[in-house]
Each structure stands twice: as structure tokens, then as C-alpha cells.
Design an enzyme around this catalytic site. Structure first.
Site, mmCIF file in Angstrom:
data_model
loop_
_atom_site.group_PDB
_atom_site.id
_atom_site.type_symbol
_atom_site.label_atom_id
_atom_site.label_comp_id
_atom_site.label_asym_id
_atom_site.label_seq_id
_atom_site.Cartn_x
_atom_site.Cartn_y
_atom_site.Cartn_z
ATOM 1 N N PHE A 106 18.016 -16.312 -13.856
ATOM 2 C CA PHE A 106 18.885 -16.879 -12.813
ATOM 3 C C PHE A 106 19.691 -15.821 -12.092
ATOM 4 O O PHE A 106 20.156 -16.034 -10.978
ATOM 5 C CB PHE A 106 19.816 -17.936 -13.408
ATOM 6 C CG PHE A 106 20.990 -17.371 -14.168
ATOM 7 C CD1 PHE A 106 22.178 -17.081 -13.509
ATOM 8 C CD2 PHE A 106 20.920 -17.120 -15.527
ATOM 9 C CE1 PHE A 106 23.268 -16.546 -14.197
ATOM 10 C CE2 PHE A 106 21.992 -16.600 -16.225
ATOM 11 C CZ PHE A 106 23.173 -16.310 -15.563
ATOM 12 N N LYS A 107 19.878 -14.652 -12.728
ATOM 13 C CA LYS A 107 20.727 -13.625 -12.123
ATOM 14 C C LYS A 107 20.165 -13.111 -10.798
ATOM 15 O O LYS A 107 20.872 -12.469 -10.036
ATOM 16 C CB LYS A 107 20.933 -12.479 -13.105
ATOM 17 C CG LYS A 107 21.830 -12.865 -14.273
ATOM 18 C CD LYS A 107 22.221 -11.662 -15.106
ATOM 19 C CE LYS A 107 23.206 -12.033 -16.197
ATOM 20 N NZ LYS A 107 22.568 -12.796 -17.293
ATOM 21 N N ASP A 108 18.897 -13.407 -10.524
ATOM 22 C CA ASP A 108 18.302 -13.005 -9.251
ATOM 23 C C ASP A 108 19.086 -13.548 -8.056
ATOM 24 O O ASP A 108 19.257 -12.855 -7.062
ATOM 25 C CB ASP A 108 16.854 -13.505 -9.154
ATOM 26 C CG ASP A 108 15.885 -12.599 -9.914
ATOM 27 O OD1 ASP A 108 16.143 -11.384 -9.995
ATOM 28 O OD2 ASP A 108 14.875 -13.115 -10.431
#
Ligand SMILES: *Cc1c(COP(=O)(O)O)cnc(C)c1O
Length: 431
Positions: A106-108
Site C-alpha cells: 500500500f505504501k506505493d
């Protein structure tokens, strides 16, 4: 929009300043003066809206005039240019898959949004930007990928030698170009110490704009609201969803709460922690105890003192009763994590990564105690990122599509002892 420091000893700043500075000098965290409320226009035809449109409308009030609308729309579109499917596992539990971005976590979303904001501001300040970041795994890959190929920005990613997974190392060291991978012969804390020293180095600061892309930056935090709305678009059940968030630094959960305060409907939030249980204990007892971090299977959540929790307290005006009405926090052990991964694979033929498994388990426990409840948990990373998954589940079909998403080029990393002068020499040599 103005941002104040949660410690209240630094001046208020606008979006641009808050992004460039990252953290106020008083050691607090930037917090928006108001949480914008979404109006009828936003909710009209909500399910028909595109991801880009939703993202733009959510973030616009937070950015104000600091980025023009055309560029902001472009930055939003580039930050959400992949799928966010809500997958039904049972009649009460869904998985919100946040691993379809370029580095499979999700850090993208936050990293892509932040990198593009910084690049936009770099052109305005006319100084070369040097980003230096320490990672224990997922952050490094997302940051490296988010900044890859952006003009005017040079990135140094420090990671502990032998302590990140193969896929993670590939994502950090396989890019080249403006992404410099620095393998440190030491642990994550030593990487972090080197980053801190560099950020405080006046000599370097004279020549470049030095910043760290860490998760307390509002440009990483705020866009994490987007996918809660994407999930709600796909939520078809008449019961309001309970949302379960695998949590380490509590940035993801904090963004979900921001979304809720803006009007996102949901029944309850659950913070799913691993054995690092400082926040579950705090919600039970009101006492914030000091405990060192312990190593677990869900290693991206091995955090002793979650920095973003200060923002959550701020959001609830430090009213613990109010907070407890909306948020439960539970701690899930490694044994329970393994058991859950096996069970979900057996019963639903679904491969959870260890972080998602912590989320599934916490949500399942909640529904067991509250039989009317239904909800989704955030599947925060693709299982292929963690070598442990294959040890636990044996060989599973890993969907080879994902493997081709990031190219297996030669890894290139500078290897150094944890000595600041070596790092500085390296930075100087590169720029
Ligand atoms: C970073 C990370 C988390 C924790 O998110 P926070 O915002 O720090 O709470 C959970 N799962 C994965 C896979 C991560 O990379």
C-alpha cells in the site's frame, strides 16, 4: 489549509512548507487545522466516480492553492494508477487488496504522491533535492519506485544487509538511475542513525535540499485516505462496514480516520497489531508504556512507539472515551498469524501475507464478539514479498504476473560499514 504542530511550539505552515519540512522543529507532527467535510456534490453519483476524481476531490482542500489544479489532478492520477479490489472471502469478511501497485504494497500510493509533490516543489525552489531514507523493507521499495526517474531528485535508500527479503532488495537495488541503494553492514537502527546524522549535516544542507521521505510526512499520510473511499464504492452490503487495519506506525489507520471524519461511512475501526502491543494496552488501560520492539512475522509492523498515534489522539481531542467508541485495538501473536494463514488458505484458497493475516484474525475475532458485524481488512502487501509465506504454506500458485511487474535486473548496491563519513563520501561522490 494550514498545518499546526501537535506539540504547538512551531509556527503554522501551509501544505508546501509542511511537505518540504516533513516534521516541525519542535518534534511534533503537522496536523491540518480543519478536517474538510464532504458535501452532497461529492456523494452524488459516488459509485460512478473515477478513482482519479475521488482522489482529487479528497486531497484538494488539504493542498489548497499550493499546487495548481492541473498538476494536482495529474499527481493524483499517477498515484492511483492501479487497481484496489475489494475481494469477498466469506459472508462477513472482505479483503481490500492494496498490493497491486508497482512494489506490491500500500505504501506505493503515499510514496508516489509524495515524490511527485516534492518534484513539483523542487522546480519552484530551484535547488537539487536529495532524499535519504532508511528502511527495514517495504518503505524503501515504495520510495525508490516512487522517485525513480524523477528529474532533479537523487535518492539514497539505506537498508540493513541480510535483513530484507529478496523481493524487497530487488525493489530497492534493482532500479539504478537516480536511486542509490546503500547496503549497511548493521541493523535498521544503524541505518536510521545514519539518516538522522545526514539530515542534520549543515554542510550538505547548504548545497542541496535534504529531506527524508518517512511516513510522518503529510504527503504520504493524506493520500492514504483514497483507498478507503475506493473500498466504499465497492461495498454493496447494507450493513455499515467495520474496517480493520494492520498497524505499525499507525499512518494507514490515521488516514482511514481522517476519511471517516470527512464523512466516509463506517461502523468501527480496528487496529490490528502484532506482538508489539503498546497501543492495545493503551486503549485498555490509558497507560502508554515503554517497551522495546519485538521481531515478528509481520515485520513491517515491528514498531515500539507508533509515531502517527499522536495524530489520532489529536483527531479525538485526546478524549479516550470518544476514541474507544470508534477504535478497538488488538494484538495478534505469531502463532495466531500462522494459524490464520493456513486456515484461510485451506478454507478460502486465499493466500494472506503475514500483515493481512493479522488483520483477518483481528476482524474475525471482532465479528465473533459482535455477530451482526461485517467488514473488510486491508491486505497491505502481496504475499510474494515475504519469504516466510512459502515456509508456512508450502508451494502455492504465486500468480507469476506479479513477478514480471518489476524487472529482475542486476542488483546494484553500495555496501558500507555504519560510519557516517563513508555515507557522506558516497553522497558527495554521486552528486
Ligand atoms: C508499513 C506497513 C504496515 C504498517 O502500516 P502503518 O501505516 O505503519 O501502520 C502494514 N503492512 C505492511 C505490509 C506495511 O508495509
Amino acid at each position: 489549509m494550514k498545518y499546526f504542530s501537535t506539540n504547538r511550539k512551531s509556527p503554522c505552515v501551509g501544505f508546501k512548507e509542511a511537505v518540504l519540512q516533513g516534521q516541525p522543529s519542535d518534534g511534533g507532527l503537522y496536523f491540518p487545522e480543519i478536517i474538510p467535510k464532504l458535501d452532497e456534490n461529492f456523494w452524488r453519483d459516488f459509485t460512478a466516480k473515477s478513482k482519479e476524481e475521488i482522489a482529487f476531490q479528497i486531497i484538494k482542500p488539504y493542498v489548497g492553492e499550493d499546487i495548481d489544479e492541473w498538476n494536482l489532478a495529474r499527481i493524483c492520477a499517477e498515484s492511483v494508477s492501479f487497481e484496489f479490489p475489494l475481494v469477498r472471502l466469506s459472508d462477513k469478511i472482505w479483503a481490500l487488496e492494496l498490493f497491486h501497485g508497482p512494489t506490491l504494497a500500500f505504501k506505493d500510493v503515499g510514496a508516489r504522491f509524495m515524490s511527485r509533490c516534492l518534484q513539483h516543489f523542487a522546480e519552484e525552489i530551484g535547488k537539487r533535492i536529495v532524499v535519504i531514507v532508511a528502511t527495514s523493507g517495504d518503505t524503501g521499495g515504495a520510495v525508490a519506485n516512487g522517485f525513480y526517474g524523477l528529474d532533479g531528485i537523487e535518492v539514497f535508500v539505506l537498508y540493513p544487509k541480510g535483513k530484507v527479503s529478496q523481493v524487497q532488495e530487488m525493489q530497492i537495488a534493482g532500479l539504478g538511475g537516480n536511486i542509490n541503494a546503500v547496503k549497511v553492514c548493521g541493523d535498521f537502527d544503524e541505518c536510521q542513525r545514519l539518516v538522522k546524522t545526514a539530515l542534520g549535516d549543515e554542510e550538505l544542507r547548504r548545497d542541496f535540499y535534504l529531506t527524508s521521505a518517512n511516513s510522518i510526512n503529510i504527503a504520504r499520510l493524506l493520500p492514504q485516505q483514497f483507498y478507503y473511499f475506493f473500498a466504499y464504492q465497492q461495498w454493496e452490503d447494507s450493513t455499515l462496514p467495520t474496517i480493520c487495519v494492520p498497524s505499525g506506525n499507525f499512518g494507514n489507520l490515521c488516514a482511514g480516520l481522517f476519511a471517516h471524519f470527512s464523512g466516509l461511512p463506517c461502523k468501527k475501526f480496528i487496529a490490528a497489531c502484532n506482538a508489539n502491543d503498546v497501543i492495545p494496552i493503551f486503549l485498555q488501560t490509558g497507560q502508554m508504556i515503554d517497551k522495546p520492539a519485538v521481531k515478528t512475522l509481520s515485520n513491517a509492523m515491528d514498531i515500539a512507539r507508533p509515531s502517527n498515534f499522536a495524530r489520532i489522539l489529536e483527531l479525538f481531542n485526546h478524549d479516550l472515551d470518544l476514541l474507544r467508541e470508534k477504535l478497538e485495538a488488538v494484538s495478534i501473536s505469531d502463532e495466531e498469524t500462522v494459524e490464520t494463514m493456513k486456515k484461510v488458505f485451506r478454507e478460502f484458497n486465499y493466500v494472506l501475507d503475514p500483515h493481512g493475516a493479522v488483520g483477518f484474525r483481528a476482524l474475525e475475532q471482532y465479528i465473533f464478539k459482535n455477530p451482526g458485524a461485517k467488514g473488510f481488512f486491508l491486505e497491505t502487501a502481496h504475499p510474494i514479498k515475504f519469504d516466510s509465506v512459502r515456509h508456512i504454506l508450502g508451494d502455492y500458485d504465486d500468480n507469476a504476473d506479479f513477478m514480471t511487474k518489476f524487472s529482475f535486473r542486476n542488483k546494484q548496491a553500495f555496501e558500507i560499514e555504519p560510519d557516517y563519513w563513508l555515507l557522506k563520501k558516497l553522497i558527495r561522490a554521486k552528486i
